[in-house]
Design an enzyme around this catalytic site. Sequence first.
Site, PDB file in Angstrom:
ATOM      1  N   HIS A 117       0.852  -1.181   0.000  1.00  0.00           N
ATOM      2  CA  HIS A 117       0.000   0.000   0.000  1.00  0.00           C
ATOM      3  C   HIS A 117       0.889   1.233   0.000  1.00  0.00           C
ATOM      4  O   HIS A 117       2.120   1.132   0.048  1.00  0.00           O
ATOM      5  CB  HIS A 117      -0.940  -0.004   1.203  1.00  0.00           C
ATOM      6  CG  HIS A 117      -2.115  -0.919   1.043  1.00  0.00           C
ATOM      7  ND1 HIS A 117      -3.100  -0.699   0.109  1.00  0.00           N
ATOM      8  CD2 HIS A 117      -2.451  -2.073   1.687  1.00  0.00           C
ATOM      9  CE1 HIS A 117      -3.997  -1.661   0.191  1.00  0.00           C
ATOM     10  NE2 HIS A 117      -3.632  -2.517   1.134  1.00  0.00           N
ATOM     11  N   ASP A 158      -0.201   7.123  -3.409  1.00  0.00           N
ATOM     12  CA  ASP A 158      -1.412   6.815  -4.172  1.00  0.00           C
ATOM     13  C   ASP A 158      -1.773   7.910  -5.162  1.00  0.00           C
ATOM     14  O   ASP A 158      -2.095   7.629  -6.319  1.00  0.00           O
ATOM     15  CB  ASP A 158      -2.601   6.614  -3.221  1.00  0.00           C
ATOM     16  CG  ASP A 158      -2.646   5.217  -2.627  1.00  0.00           C
ATOM     17  OD1 ASP A 158      -1.897   4.341  -3.091  1.00  0.00           O
ATOM     18  OD2 ASP A 158      -3.427   5.009  -1.683  1.00  0.00           O
TER      19      ASP A 158
END
Length: 383
Positions: A130, A160
């Site tokens: 992540h 992200d």
Amino acid sequence: MAGNGPLAGVKVVELAGMGPAPFAAMLLADMGAQVIRLERRVASDAGAGAWNHLHRGRPSVACDLGTAEGTELALRLTETADILLEGFRPGVLERLGLGPDRLLASNPALVYGRATGYGQTGPLSTVAGHDINYIAVAGALGAIRRQGETPLFPLSLVGDFGGGGMLLAFGVLCGLVEARRSGKGQVVDAAMVEGTALLTTIFHALRDAGEWDGEPGTNTLDSGAHFYEVYPASDGGHVAVGALEPQFYAELLRLLELDPADYPQWERARWPELKKKLGEIFRSRPTDEWAGLFENEQACVTAVYGLDDAPSHPHNLARGTFVEIDGKLQPAPAPRFSRTPAAVPTPPAEPGSDDGTALAAWGLSQGDIARLTRTGEHTHERT
């Protein structure tokens, strides 16, 4: 559906996922691209649903890529698309028969945009991760900390969205410009590790120039300096001081009625002492008083605003930085264009809720729409 903005006429197929790919799709849709989002009607992704502002501005079409019908639907749409966006782990779409070789064979000008954490190749390419992992490997997380403290991850903005979704959107638009010149598409491999590393370019330059110490929290821009710091105010709020250049630092001292001789800006050995002194000063008044004193002056000092109160700041109100969509306040499309401005986006759709209008606009018949939007219960690996 097709919209206003500089990307009007650009056709994009988005294979539903989380994080960077939907953010890239949102950016393109905000600017007028005709984006169609393919996802199962009962979606399993944690980010799925009409609550998610990242899904604004485009319809959601029922499509299970684990079925023959879902695969055919994706193939049909990409035959006339300019861009494909996907955020699966490497190899997943190839196994589903939707890899770049097959899609580029039917549409040689297609720009095939792929967002992953570690990239399509390399020792970590198939390993789960992540944002926090990607910015750690890129070297950014280790640099974001105060001296002697644990690294602090900056929400999921760096990996992200900055190093992932924006990099993907930039990459596919670069690919589109080239494809319109050459007639040939290509694969855009947007890895969040590499996008994050790219964002750290200036800090590598400062290090190589001898202007950046290897110990985090001791440098000008990482909380080492007293003139580039966040200070608590008396009411529990905070003040952001960014008086980096000499003229702004001089204005900071003037407004605080401090003698420049007592606050030398570049005596690094005194930074901890001067930071303590400024901290005591800023703790003497509430945030609103500091905002009133500084925010219209040339000292690079502002109050610190959160998600709740930033939309009501006078500057943001004047600029329309936030917009209300279906009763929900959220950031407006950016940047601004003088001749082809973006329209206010439509609200996000529930997964698979399109009634066939979007597919009909892409040239599919009602019979094909009914046949190809049947859903199954398959699951896929995301980034």
